[in-house]
Design a protein around this motif. Structure first.
Motif, PDB file in Angstrom:
ATOM      1  N   SER A  72       0.830  -1.204   0.000  1.00 58.42           N
ATOM      2  CA  SER A  72       0.000   0.000   0.000  1.00 58.42           C
ATOM      3  C   SER A  72       0.866   1.257   0.000  1.00 58.42           C
ATOM      4  O   SER A  72       0.381   2.331   0.278  1.00 58.42           O
ATOM      5  CB  SER A  72      -0.926  -0.025   1.211  1.00 58.42           C
ATOM      6  N   TRP A  97      -1.050  11.974 -11.666  1.00 58.04           N
ATOM      7  CA  TRP A  97      -1.012  12.510 -10.297  1.00 58.04           C
ATOM      8  C   TRP A  97      -0.727  14.014 -10.346  1.00 58.04           C
ATOM      9  O   TRP A  97      -1.376  14.822  -9.696  1.00 58.04           O
ATOM     10  CB  TRP A  97       0.066  11.742  -9.516  1.00 58.04           C
ATOM     11  N   GLY A 116      -4.077  -1.886   5.127  1.00 53.67           N
ATOM     12  CA  GLY A 116      -4.129  -2.715   3.932  1.00 53.67           C
ATOM     13  C   GLY A 116      -5.133  -2.220   2.900  1.00 53.67           C
ATOM     14  O   GLY A 116      -5.290  -2.829   1.848  1.00 53.67           O
ATOM     15  N   ARG A 151      -5.950  -8.544   0.004  1.00 53.81           N
ATOM     16  CA  ARG A 151      -6.207  -7.340   0.787  1.00 53.81           C
ATOM     17  C   ARG A 151      -6.587  -7.716   2.223  1.00 53.81           C
ATOM     18  O   ARG A 151      -6.142  -7.084   3.188  1.00 53.81           O
ATOM     19  CB  ARG A 151      -7.311  -6.507   0.134  1.00 53.81           C
ATOM     20  N   GLN A 171      -9.414  -0.693  -4.546  1.00 56.28           N
ATOM     21  CA  GLN A 171      -9.946  -0.616  -5.898  1.00 56.28           C
ATOM     22  C   GLN A 171      -9.410  -1.742  -6.791  1.00 56.28           C
ATOM     23  O   GLN A 171      -9.979  -2.057  -7.826  1.00 56.28           O
ATOM     24  CB  GLN A 171      -9.572   0.741  -6.537  1.00 56.28           C
ATOM     25  N   ALA A 172      -8.233  -2.316  -6.378  1.00 55.47           N
ATOM     26  CA  ALA A 172      -7.501  -3.188  -7.292  1.00 55.47           C
ATOM     27  C   ALA A 172      -8.091  -4.591  -7.406  1.00 55.47           C
ATOM     28  O   ALA A 172      -7.672  -5.361  -8.262  1.00 55.47           O
ATOM     29  CB  ALA A 172      -6.038  -3.276  -6.864  1.00 55.47           C
ATOM     30  N   LEU A 181      -9.118   0.199 -10.301  1.00 55.88           N
ATOM     31  CA  LEU A 181      -8.131   1.157  -9.825  1.00 55.88           C
ATOM     32  C   LEU A 181      -7.852   2.183 -10.920  1.00 55.88           C
ATOM     33  O   LEU A 181      -7.878   3.393 -10.689  1.00 55.88           O
ATOM     34  CB  LEU A 181      -6.835   0.425  -9.445  1.00 55.88           C
ATOM     35  N   CYS A 207      -1.650   5.918   7.528  1.00 54.66           N
ATOM     36  CA  CYS A 207      -0.236   6.009   7.137  1.00 54.66           C
ATOM     37  C   CYS A 207       0.051   7.297   6.381  1.00 54.66           C
ATOM     38  O   CYS A 207       1.052   7.960   6.606  1.00 54.66           O
ATOM     39  CB  CYS A 207       0.157   4.861   6.221  1.00 54.66           C
ATOM     40  N   LYS A 208      -0.858   7.605   5.462  1.00 52.80           N
ATOM     41  CA  LYS A 208      -0.596   8.742   4.583  1.00 52.80           C
ATOM     42  C   LYS A 208      -0.589  10.047   5.372  1.00 52.80           C
ATOM     43  O   LYS A 208       0.153  10.972   5.051  1.00 52.80           O
ATOM     44  CB  LYS A 208      -1.660   8.805   3.475  1.00 52.80           C
ATOM     45  N   GLY A 266      -5.046   0.978   1.669  1.00 51.42           N
ATOM     46  CA  GLY A 266      -4.479   2.073   0.890  1.00 51.42           C
ATOM     47  C   GLY A 266      -3.749   1.590  -0.342  1.00 51.42           C
ATOM     48  O   GLY A 266      -3.744   0.401  -0.667  1.00 51.42           O
ATOM     49  N   GLY A 267      -3.116   2.562  -0.997  1.00 48.27           N
ATOM     50  CA  GLY A 267      -2.300   2.227  -2.162  1.00 48.27           C
ATOM     51  C   GLY A 267      -3.114   1.704  -3.319  1.00 48.27           C
ATOM     52  O   GLY A 267      -2.573   1.111  -4.244  1.00 48.27           O
ATOM     53  N   GLY A 268      -4.416   1.895  -3.255  1.00 49.21           N
ATOM     54  CA  GLY A 268      -5.257   1.420  -4.347  1.00 49.21           C
ATOM     55  C   GLY A 268      -5.745   0.001  -4.144  1.00 49.21           C
ATOM     56  O   GLY A 268      -6.436  -0.553  -4.989  1.00 49.21           O
ATOM     57  N   ALA A 324      -1.198  12.629  -0.940  1.00 46.51           N
ATOM     58  CA  ALA A 324      -1.311  12.838  -2.386  1.00 46.51           C
ATOM     59  C   ALA A 324      -1.140  14.315  -2.703  1.00 46.51           C
ATOM     60  O   ALA A 324      -0.458  14.692  -3.654  1.00 46.51           O
ATOM     61  CB  ALA A 324      -2.662  12.332  -2.890  1.00 46.51           C
ATOM     62  N   ASN A 360     -10.129   5.515   2.987  1.00 45.74           N
ATOM     63  CA  ASN A 360      -9.634   4.183   2.660  1.00 45.74           C
ATOM     64  C   ASN A 360      -9.594   3.315   3.902  1.00 45.74           C
ATOM     65  O   ASN A 360     -10.034   2.173   3.895  1.00 45.74           O
ATOM     66  CB  ASN A 360      -8.220   4.270   2.080  1.00 45.74           C
ATOM     67  N   CYS A 420      -0.151  -0.409   8.534  1.00 39.31           N
ATOM     68  CA  CYS A 420      -1.102  -0.038   7.492  1.00 39.31           C
ATOM     69  C   CYS A 420      -2.292  -0.997   7.602  1.00 39.31           C
ATOM     70  O   CYS A 420      -2.140  -2.172   7.930  1.00 39.31           O
ATOM     71  CB  CYS A 420      -0.445  -0.186   6.128  1.00 39.31           C
ATOM     72  N   PRO A 451      -5.342  -3.483 -12.753  1.00 43.68           N
ATOM     73  CA  PRO A 451      -6.673  -3.725 -12.180  1.00 43.68           C
ATOM     74  C   PRO A 451      -7.634  -2.657 -12.690  1.00 43.68           C
ATOM     75  O   PRO A 451      -7.356  -1.461 -12.570  1.00 43.68           O
ATOM     76  CB  PRO A 451      -6.441  -3.623 -10.680  1.00 43.68           C
ATOM     77  N   LEU A 469      -2.553   8.575  -7.438  1.00 44.67           N
ATOM     78  CA  LEU A 469      -1.333   8.316  -6.682  1.00 44.67           C
ATOM     79  C   LEU A 469      -0.975   6.830  -6.751  1.00 44.67           C
ATOM     80  O   LEU A 469       0.174   6.456  -6.578  1.00 44.67           O
ATOM     81  CB  LEU A 469      -1.562   8.745  -5.220  1.00 44.67           C
ATOM     82  N   PHE A 470      -1.972   5.989  -7.005  1.00 41.56           N
ATOM     83  CA  PHE A 470      -1.759   4.559  -6.841  1.00 41.56           C
ATOM     84  C   PHE A 470      -1.632   3.780  -8.144  1.00 41.56           C
ATOM     85  O   PHE A 470      -1.408   2.592  -8.127  1.00 41.56           O
ATOM     86  CB  PHE A 470      -2.902   3.959  -6.017  1.00 41.56           C
TER      87      PHE A 470
END
Lengths: 237, 1006, 166
Positions: A75, A214, C96, C110, C103-104, A110, C54-55, C98-100, C3, C135, C94, A107, A206-207
């Motif tokens: 992440s 971004w 788990g 996850r 959505q992924a 995303l 985290c962010k 975040g970081g997309g 971000a 998130n 974290c 994905p 960002l991801f």
């Protein structure tokens, strides 16, 4: 012993590519001490962990890195970097690898979140709808909660001191969750405003790993805030 | 003429050693210590590796010696403020803070501390537990004088408010009006032994240090283990005082880290420190104890360390090659949980009662300020900058440095450097030797010959070392009942300064004429007590020790009652022995003020030059036809200093020195005599009379064979490190075309046949790889290693190598790299543990980092001088911790690879240290000789000649006319071989003859 | 937060405003007395824990904002009703999400990632977990449901309003 890597001529194309994009990458500094993997909640997923990720790069096993879906379990939280003796930011490297994956192999949801973001916001709700939902909910409060009859949710108020962003999730699916924050700001009595464009508080670009996306979304929002003349950008998360 | 005095700053083991060496070789020393007492970090340790000696026990005699030394002016609570002038003639200003206790009056009774109402954190115990504002930092403190801490004293903060100490002090020693003093000292040179600070891990939040009670540092744990620590040596964990059963050590906290602590260097000592603690804690524990050590590379690169590590593994210490990210609470009880990954990436969890952080060493911030004031250069890690070829010299002439302030290092290395610094500091003042010193005068010796025995017995608690097992009071009471014993007393630490002083008075007051101390080993403590007897006007030979610690309390821990009985037995035997002892004459030997140095490598040449430059003639004996030894094949040091120009310069200096006689292609064929007067015969027939000898016969590279041959000698692409160095010296162009190079580490080292780490090869190999990479950046280089041991600041080189893209792949003895060839092309298969895969390499160059072995000649030279060798053929020093360059045989010293593998800079330091120790002898006109010598009863001697045969010292000869044997007292070492060999009972040793031995044996069965 | 902050920094985007977290402002306003809150409403002693995003914390503002977050929560729900996690603040796990990751896809991965966070929160025994990040909110709620947790996952603002004194 499952694999045999023939390193008679070592090729580390991917590592070099990352190092070019990220001068502070320091992949080679890795001591293989395992501290990162010890602290990473994603260790073991897809048989990968931050240390192995670095090691495959060092040993030039680019296919493994380019194919692993572990990059979507990392992440980019930087907990590894936080304590790594060499200060290596594995998340930063994962970001680059995400960007190397062809868009069509990423994905779908995303990538879609980012694409929508570039068009306005991450859920894709039209800006007009956002403005309407805010007005509608505010009206409802005025009607149902007399003690909050003077509650405000200013939109595009030029010269307001504070700019407030808004995660797209609320206006899209749970608009009533916006109200508490309005009430708090009202109680404190600050001069704030929403914007009717580039208002989203999240940023999924960002991801995906594409820095230009971004950059674009961040810049458009920054321009909007500066146009409104707000001196403080309040991040709501 | 230069000044005959030296300033030594820092009263830790290095400063103490430097001070003693200088004072013993004819200089007045001002020893400046910032705290209330000397002893430094070593005094805070419980035990020391690799011998597991009690740290305070081996250190204490040195501290006492320092405190009592006529030519050491001890300045405690003092800081060096400024230094003006130049070598030979400095003016130093030393600021001494007030102690508020008059040291000339304080009798160290402790009443002030007892009555002082103000409790403060005990910094000597790293903040664990409390002390009073009136305090003594530790029981064996030198000077043994209390002090008042002005930051916490109620009176000093607000005069009139307390003053309890002044009211109770029976000596009237409390002086609230005490003032700071600035001492202006004229000195010829300066030695800085400023030590280190342990890294404070508070800023590393992920360790939990400061938040989780049972996360502590190694230095703190040392205080928990120490008998003089807050728990009296009982192992307790902080949260609830329970004895921990499962303990983890985490290595490299604040070391090898460029992210959080900004300490890129390795702290050198922490691996052994942790292993030692694990081993000692296991001994302290009652019942089950499970120690685990989490590490990156296990760095056991010193003499005896690797075998210590192997023994620890065999004895149940678990080692995990893993660094742990965070320490987590496991429950509300104070237990802790670690989540870590094994080498293959498997996630594991483990729970512990306590976690110990192996915190690194760093330079104290006050040291940085001092260096600025003195205009000394610091290196990039803030250590005092030194020169590879002159490892104890600072950037300022006349100012020398030793110990951990120049780089993290262990005690033996610090002691070595201390002696080396003493040599340098004294060498430039050689003309002023004995010009500023005073001469020790003993009171007139009492003639006790006609007196009936009046025996005094002193029984020692040794803190809890003895008293936790043996009932010391009962032994003391018992001693008083023995015949002729007129006095007995128990002491907390008999070797502490106050007890020693008191013993002098007791001997006089009680009119004692024989003394027994029941305590520890005479090996470490006998000289101290004998000196005490002399100070009290007694001959030093009417003294006996009973070792009720090493031979009793330590070995009978679980049988206190039987141990007490045994202590009584041992004491009774000592009393029986001492009863029949008589005063013996003090023999001396006139010193031949010249030296023989054996071995013409860098070590031997450095020692020879060091002595010759002080005007002592030296004969340098080298068995080959040229000087230089192994250095002839070395390209550069890890700091990029070229070896060959230095070597050429050194050889020229040796050859041109008027006081050095170089004998090439020459060996020793015979040696006899003892300290001050050796007689040595060379293979060229020359006969030498000399006062001292330095053995520096070097080592050699192991020639790969068997499992470790890797086609060496069979494929021309396979070389050793020294062969590559030779090519680099010759500026070979061969490497320009090398596509891939592989280095294999530990070739022949760390295996059962050669169980030692060769110490230099990691650094050497990595430096070579860096050099190749610099010459040819396109070269792929793989280093196949077991543990990378770039200790100290060499770690920077390892980091540089990685940054250059040199790839390190670990192997272990289960996966030794396989080297084969196909039509001359090398093929190497090895296993990478991180991705658990086999790797195939096809290098154009394979370099083997081969082991260093001792020279076979070492053992024969050792025999000539009656010196010991260890199981592997390396020469064995007198004590691995505190006497690293002395042999047990007085007057013979060692340096370089014959002692243990070491890099050039350490060989140079050790050679200078050996020269320093030799200088002590050479600076004297006469040295004490053995008083306990063999004597022949002519009436019983039948002239059989067995005694002549068995004497290893050539001290016994035959009087052909009378047909009886004669003993030369100058040469006799009192070993007793002739006494045992004599069939007619004609030989006897004074004071340890049949009479005394039989008395002791009879007493044993009383 | 990250971000925007990191985006402005990394791409050197010109801007005239400063970026602050609403968490820091809550804490500032409570300290200044502009935002008056009283935990008296929490008569049943609901126990609260928190997820440090985290962010926001580790990657942007560090321990000071985590300390602010705790100060606000304690002011709103009562000091004695807050149960902290370990590790926390800048060293927090974290979740788990975040970081997309949300959505992924890769739902099992996850949740495997989130198991560490679940165990940590479960150990606190808290009734409510406050997640000041969307998130985190979604992920913490999901792992709670999936692994059978009992806590309620919420934003912070609702509780502030509950404690608000006007």
């Amino acid at each position: 012993m499952s694999e045999n890597y023939n390193l008679s001529k070592l090729r580390t194309r991917l590592k070099k590519q990352i190092e070019q994009a990220v001068p502070e990458a320091r992949i080679d500094y890795c001591l293989t001490c395992g501290l990162c993997a010890s602290g990473c909640p994603a260790s073991g997923i897809e048989d990968m962990d931050p240390r192995k990720f670095l090691r495959y790069l060092v040993l030039g096993q680019d296919d493994i890195i380019l194919q692993t879906n572990w990059i979507y379990s990392c992440s980019l939280c930087q907990r590894c970097k936080y304590a790594c003796p060499m200060g290596i930011d594995v998340g930063r490297l994962v970001y680059e690898v995400k960007g190397m994956r062809p868009v069509e192999d990423r994905p779908k949801n995303l990538q879609k979140s980012c694409d929508l973001q570039k068009a306005g916001n991450s859920t894709g709700i039209p800006n007009d709808d956002f403005v309407w939902v805010v007005g509608d909910i505010l009206e409802e409060i005025h009607e149902t909660e007399p003690e909050w009859s003077d509650l405000k949710a200013p939109m595009d108020k030029v010269g307001a001191k504070f700019y407030l962003n808004q995660n797209a999730k609320e206006p899209t699916v749970e608009p009533e969750e916006m109200v508490p924050l309005w009430k708090i700001l009202h109680a404190v009595g600050i001069d704030w405003t929403y914007s009717s464009k580039w208002w989203d508080g999240a940023n999924y670009c960002l991801f995906t790993g594409d820095p230009e996306d971004w950059e674009l979304t961040t810049r458009l929002q920054a321009e909007t805030v500066d146009d409104l003349g707000c001196t403080t950008y309040i991040n709501t998360e | 003429m230069p000044k005959g005095s030296v300033l030594v700053v820092g009263g830790g083991i290095a400063g103490v050693q430097a001070a003693l060496d200088l004072a013993d070789s004819g200089f007045l020393v001002h020893l400046v210590e910032k705290t209330t007492a000397i002893g430094g970090r070593m005094s805070q340790l419980d035990k020391t590796f690799p011998t597991n000696d009690c740290s305070a026990c081996i250190l204490s005699p040195k501290l006492v010696e320092c405190g009592r030394h006529l030519n050491i002016n001890l300045l405690t609570l003092s800081d060096l403020v400024s230094l003006e002038g130049e070598p030979g003639n400095f003016k130093a200003v030393v600021h001494q803070r007030p102690r508020y206790v008059d040291p000339t009056k304080c009798i160290a009774c402790g009443l002030c501390a007892e009555k002082c109402p103000k409790k403060v954190d005990n910094e000597y115990n790293l903040g664990i537990g409390k002390r009073k504002a009136a305090y003594l930092s530790f029981p064996q403190a030198v000077p043994l004088k209390y002090a008042i801490d002005p930051d916490n004293c109620i009176w000093l903060k607000k005069p009139g408010r307390c003053g309890a100490c002044a009211k109770v002090c029976p000596a009237g020693a409390i002086n609230f009006d005490d003032k700071a003093v600035d001492h202006e000292l004229e000195v010829g040179s300066v030695v800085l032994a400023l030590g280190f600070s342990p890294y404070d891990p508070s800023e590393l939040d992920f360790t939990g240090y400061g938040r989780l009670a049972n996360v502590i540092t190694t230095m703190e744990f040392e205080r928990y283990l120490s008998p003089s620590g807050p728990c009296m040596g009982h192992m307790e964990r902080p949260s609830d005082g329970k004895e921990p059963k499962r303990v983890a050590w985490l290595q490299c906290v604040g070391s090898r880290d460029i992210n959080r602590s900004c300490h890129p260097y390795c702290s050198s000592v922490c691996c052994m420190f942790a292993i030692k603690q694990a081993v000692i804690a296991k001994e302290h524990a009652h019942g089950e104890f499970a120690p685990s050590i989490f590490f990156m590379d296990m760095r056991t690169h010193g003499k005896g360390f690797e075998e210590y590590y192997n023994r620890a593994r065999e004895n149940g210490v678990s080692f995990h090659r893993a660094r742990v990210h965070s320490i987590l609470p496991a429950d509300d009880e104070g237990n802790l949980r670690l989540r870590y990954v094994n080498e293959q990436g498997g996630i594991e969890f483990a729970e512990f009662d306590m976690v110990i952080l192996s915190t690194g060493l760093e330079v104290d911030k006050n040291t940085i300020k001092l260096a600025e004031r003195l205009n000394l250069e610091l290196d990039e890690d803030n250590f005092i900058k030194t020169d590879v070829f002159n490892p104890v010299a600072t950037s300022r002439p006349g100012v020398f440095v030793c110990g951990a302030v120049a780089e993290p290092k262990d005690i033996p290395q610090s002691v070595m450097e201390a002696s080396a610094a003493a040599l340098e500091a004294g060498s430039i003042l050689a003309p002023a030797r004995w010009s500023a010193t005073a001469v020790k005068e003993y009171p007139l010796e009492r003639d006790i010959h006609a007196e009936p025995p009046r025996i005094g017995v002193f029984v020692c608690h040794c803190g809890i070392n003895i008293a936790s097992v043996v009932d010391v009071k009962a032994v003391t009471e018992y001693a008083r009942t023995l015949p002729d014993v007129v006095f007995s007393q128990d002491n907390l630490f008999t070797c502490s300064q106050d007890t020693i002083d008191q013993m002098v008075n007791t001997i006089k007051e009680q009119n004692l004429n024989r003394v027994v101390v029941s305590s520890c080993s005479p090996r470490t403590h006998e000289p101290l007590f004998q000196e005490t007897l002399r100070d009290a006007g007694l001959n030093k030979y009417v003294f006996e020790m009973a070792n009720i610690r090493d031979q009793d309390s330590w070995v009978h821990k679980n049988e206190p009652e039987a141990a007490t009985v045994k202590a009584m037995d041992l004491t009774r035997m000592a009393v029986a022995r001492v009863r029949g002892e008589e005063a013996l004459p003090y023999h001396t030997v006139k010193v031949d003020k010249s030296a023989v140095v054996i071995g013409g490598g860098i070590g031997g040449m450095t020692a020879a030059l060091s002595l010759a430059e002080q005007n002592f003639p030296v004969t340098l004996v080298e068995k080959s036809a040229q000087l230089g030894g192994n250095a002839n094949n070395l390209f550069r040091t890890w700091q990029d200093d070229k070896v060959q120009p230095y070597l050429a310069e050194t050889i020229a200096k040796v050859n041109n020195h008027p006081r050095i006689d170089v004998q090439l292609s020459c060996e020793i064929t015979e040696a006899g005599g003892s300290v001050g007067k050796f007689t040595t015969t060379l293979s060229n027939g020359q006969n030498l009379q000399h006062g001292v000898a330095v053995v520096a016969v070097g080592g050699k590279a192991y020639s790969p064979e068997g499992d470790w041959q890797f086609l060496y000698g069979q494929n021309d692409k396979v070389h050793t490190l020294l062969e590559i160095d030779r090519m680099l010296i010759d500026e070979s162009e061969d490497f320009k075309a090398t596509g891939q190079a592989v280095f294999i580490h530990c070739v022949g080292s760390r295996i059962p046949e050669r169980p030692w780490c060769s110490r230099v090869c990691c650094t050497h190999a990595i430096d070579q790889a860096v050099k190749l990479k610099e010459m040819n950046p396109d070269m792929d280089i793989f280093m196949l290693y077991r543990d990378i041991r770039t200790y100290g600041q060499r770690e920077r080189l390892y980091q540089k190598a990685r940054a250059l893209g040199i790839i390190f792949v670990r192997y272990d003895l289960d996966h030794i790299p396989a080297v084969s060839e196909d039509s001359g092309q090398l093929i190497i298969k090895t296993h990478d543990p991180i991705v658990d895969a086999e790797i195939t390499l096809q290098p154009d160059l394979l370099v083997l980092a081969t082991a260093i072995e001792p020279q076979a000649t070492g053992s024969s030279v050792a025999k000539f001088f009656k010196c010991a060798i260890d199981a592997h053929g390396f020469l064995l020093e007198a004590h691995m911790k505190l006497r690293p360059v002395d042999f047990a045989t007085d007057g013979v010293y060692l340096a370089g690879l014959c002692h243990y593998p070491k890099p050039l800079e350490e060989t140079i330091a050790q050679a200078k240290a050996a020269a320093a120790r030799a200088t002590i002898v050479l600076s004297l006109d006469e040295v004490p000789a053995e008083s306990i010598t063999a004597q022949v009863d002519p009436a019983k001697c039948v002239g059989c000649g067995v005694c002549v045969e068995v004497c290893a010292y050539n001290a016994v000869s035959m009087d052909e006319d009378k047909n009886i044997s004669l003993v030369n007292a100058d040469l006799c070492k009192g070993c007793g071989a002739c006494v045992a060999g004599c069939r007619s009972d004609a030989l006897t040793l004074q004071n340890i003859g049949n009479e005394q031995i039989m008395a002791a044996v009879e007493a044993a069965f009383d | 937060m990250y971000a925007t902050l990191e985006g402005l920094r990394r791409f050197d985007i010109p801007h005239k405003f400063e970026v602050v977290s609403i968490i820091s402002l809550y804490a500032q306003w409570i300290r200044e007395g502009r935002l008056k809150v009283d935990p008296a409403w929490n008569t049943e002693g609901l126990k609260f824990s928190v997820q440090d995003p985290c962010k926001l914390v580790r990657q942007s503002l560090g321990d000071p904002v985590a300390d602010d977050l705790r100060f606000v929560i304690k002011s709103v729900v009562g000091e004695e009703n807050f149960i902290d996690v370990w590790p926390n603040k800048s060293n927090n796990y974290c979740c788990g999400g975040g970081g997309g990751a949300l959505q992924a896809g890769f739902v099992d991965n996850r949740r495997q990632h989130g198991k560490t966070k679940f165990d940590q929160l479960q150990d606190t025994g808290a009734d409510v977990v406050i997640t000041p990040c969307h998130n985190c909110h979604t992920q913490v709620k999901d792992i709670c449901d999936h692994f059978g947790g009992k806590w309620q996952t919420t934003h912070l603002w609702g509780w502030i309003v509950k404690a608000l004194q006007r």
